[in-house]
Scaffold this motif. Sequence first.
Motif, short mmCIF file in Angstrom:
data_model
loop_
_atom_site.label_atom_id
_atom_site.label_comp_id
_atom_site.label_asym_id
_atom_site.label_seq_id
_atom_site.Cartn_x
_atom_site.Cartn_y
_atom_site.Cartn_z
N VAL A 150 8.50 -3.43 -10.28
CA VAL A 150 8.25 -4.44 -11.30
C VAL A 150 8.58 -5.84 -10.75
CG1 VAL A 150 9.02 -5.34 -13.53
CG2 VAL A 150 8.64 -2.88 -13.24
N GLY A 151 7.60 -6.73 -10.84
CA GLY A 151 7.79 -8.10 -10.37
C GLY A 151 7.50 -8.31 -8.90
N SER A 152 7.15 -7.26 -8.17
CA SER A 152 6.87 -7.41 -6.74
C SER A 152 5.58 -8.18 -6.52
CB SER A 152 6.77 -6.04 -6.06
OG SER A 152 7.99 -5.35 -6.14
N GLU A 153 5.51 -8.95 -5.45
CA GLU A 153 4.33 -9.73 -5.14
C GLU A 153 3.27 -8.85 -4.48
OE1 GLU A 153 5.38 -13.05 -2.75
OE2 GLU A 153 6.69 -13.95 -4.25
N GLY A 154 2.01 -9.20 -4.70
CA GLY A 154 0.91 -8.51 -4.04
C GLY A 154 0.38 -7.29 -4.76
N LEU A 155 0.96 -6.94 -5.91
CA LEU A 155 0.48 -5.76 -6.63
C LEU A 155 -0.89 -6.04 -7.25
CD1 LEU A 155 3.71 -4.58 -8.48
CD2 LEU A 155 2.62 -3.52 -6.49
N VAL A 201 0.83 -1.21 0.00
CA VAL A 201 0.00 0.00 0.00
C VAL A 201 0.86 1.26 0.00
CG1 VAL A 201 -1.56 1.40 1.40
CG2 VAL A 201 -2.09 -0.99 0.97
N MET A 202 1.82 1.35 0.92
CA MET A 202 2.61 2.58 1.03
C MET A 202 3.49 2.81 -0.21
SD MET A 202 2.81 5.11 3.04
CE MET A 202 3.80 6.59 3.23
N PRO A 203 4.22 1.80 -0.71
CA PRO A 203 4.98 2.03 -1.94
C PRO A 203 4.09 2.43 -3.12
CG PRO A 203 5.74 0.03 -0.88
CD PRO A 203 4.51 0.46 -0.14
N LEU A 204 2.89 1.81 -3.21
CA LEU A 204 1.96 2.18 -4.28
C LEU A 204 1.49 3.62 -4.13
CD1 LEU A 204 -0.47 -0.85 -4.91
CD2 LEU A 204 1.00 0.27 -6.58
N ALA A 205 1.21 4.03 -2.90
CA ALA A 205 0.76 5.40 -2.66
C ALA A 205 1.84 6.40 -3.05
CB ALA A 205 0.37 5.57 -1.19
N LEU A 206 3.08 6.11 -2.68
CA LEU A 206 4.18 7.01 -3.00
C LEU A 206 4.43 7.07 -4.50
CD1 LEU A 206 6.68 6.02 -0.15
CD2 LEU A 206 5.38 8.14 -0.32
N GLY A 207 4.51 5.90 -5.14
CA GLY A 207 4.79 5.85 -6.58
C GLY A 207 3.68 6.49 -7.40
N THR A 208 2.41 6.21 -7.02
CA THR A 208 1.27 6.79 -7.74
C THR A 208 1.22 8.30 -7.56
OG1 THR A 208 0.03 4.73 -7.41
CG2 THR A 208 -1.23 6.70 -8.01
N SER A 209 1.53 8.74 -6.33
CA SER A 209 1.55 10.18 -6.07
C SER A 209 2.55 10.88 -6.96
CB SER A 209 1.90 10.42 -4.60
OG SER A 209 2.08 11.80 -4.35
N LEU A 210 3.76 10.35 -7.05
CA LEU A 210 4.79 10.96 -7.88
C LEU A 210 4.41 10.94 -9.35
CD1 LEU A 210 7.91 9.51 -6.04
CD2 LEU A 210 7.28 11.93 -6.17
N ALA A 211 3.81 9.83 -9.80
CA ALA A 211 3.39 9.74 -11.21
C ALA A 211 2.35 10.79 -11.54
CB ALA A 211 2.85 8.34 -11.50
N SER A 212 1.43 11.05 -10.61
CA SER A 212 0.41 12.08 -10.86
C SER A 212 1.01 13.48 -10.83
CB SER A 212 -0.72 11.96 -9.82
OG SER A 212 -0.26 12.27 -8.52
N ILE A 213 2.03 13.66 -9.99
CA ILE A 213 2.67 14.97 -9.88
C ILE A 213 3.36 15.35 -11.18
CG2 ILE A 213 4.59 16.19 -8.75
CD1 ILE A 213 3.78 14.71 -6.17
N VAL A 214 3.83 14.37 -11.94
CA VAL A 214 4.50 14.67 -13.22
C VAL A 214 3.62 15.55 -14.09
CG1 VAL A 214 5.37 13.69 -15.38
CG2 VAL A 214 5.92 12.58 -13.20
N LEU A 215 2.36 15.17 -14.24
CA LEU A 215 1.46 15.95 -15.09
C LEU A 215 0.87 17.15 -14.36
CD1 LEU A 215 -0.44 13.19 -17.11
CD2 LEU A 215 1.52 14.57 -17.78
N THR A 216 0.55 16.97 -13.06
CA THR A 216 -0.04 18.08 -12.30
C THR A 216 0.92 19.26 -12.23
OG1 THR A 216 -1.29 16.51 -10.94
CG2 THR A 216 -1.05 18.75 -10.09
N SER A 217 2.18 18.99 -11.85
CA SER A 217 3.16 20.06 -11.75
C SER A 217 3.51 20.63 -13.12
CB SER A 217 4.43 19.55 -11.07
OG SER A 217 4.23 19.40 -9.68
#
Length: 272
Positions: A210-215, A57-73
């Motif tokens: 990439v390749g992590s379990e539970g995604l 959950v936490m790595p997904l939240a961080l990675g998704t947040s940064l990905a959204s910031i690319v376009l938002t910023s």
Amino acid sequence: MIVELFSEPALLVFLFCLFLGAIIGVLAGLLGIGGGLLVVPALCILLPEVGVATEVVMPLALGTSLASIVLTSSAAARNHLKAGNVDLQAVKLLLPGMLVGGLLGSTLADWIPTELLPKVFAFIVLFLALQMMLTVRVEATRPLPGWGGGFAAGSVIGTISTLAGIGGGSLTVPYLNRHSTEMRLAIGCSATTGAAIAIAGMLGFIGHGVGSEGLPDYSLGYVYLPAWAGIVMTSTFTSRFGVKLVSRWPTQRLKRFFALFLLVVSIRMFLG
């Protein structure tokens, strides 16, 4: 069409993030932030409710947040450039270090035990809230440092920002403001450099995930695409309204609003 593309949990996340992105866009334009201080806690609450494994959950939240910031910023930066709110010399000074820090932060996040990542995030947010509160009344006259100092400052900002899943505005704005950059320009520079930090951090989280379990389905490494799509679809549109507010609000009011925003988020994270 969306129902056909996404399963029910993914659709719920997508619809929620449409609303979240609208708020984030205004904040991105107004305060020079990419919205990670809202995205990360929101996804940490939402993702477990739709069945996402706790350990990712936490790595997904961080990675998704940064990905959204690319376009938002990027959208906010484009509007600030049009409005003449960007000091390109300050951007060039900080940018190299921020790119290095973005990659370093994503690597550190991969090394830190998953259960400790929320505590790291909460600590960073509390620090950001307190340092902004303490500097609300400070009128600095120091000039910007040379290349070495700018690289060091950019590296620190990039690393801390990536660990918190943010674009760095919470650090870049007060840093530039303390170094004789007026608030309007500091916010514009923050939006511009925030996109670069987010790109570096996003690539790191994608690679490490990439390749992590539970995604869950529709994940690209540690980026959850339904959440990302919802956020960017509205945030890139509403950022223009925040940019318009920058030229209308006095500097001290912006500082107080920024500090209050950070304090509320930090309290919410510690209570939650």
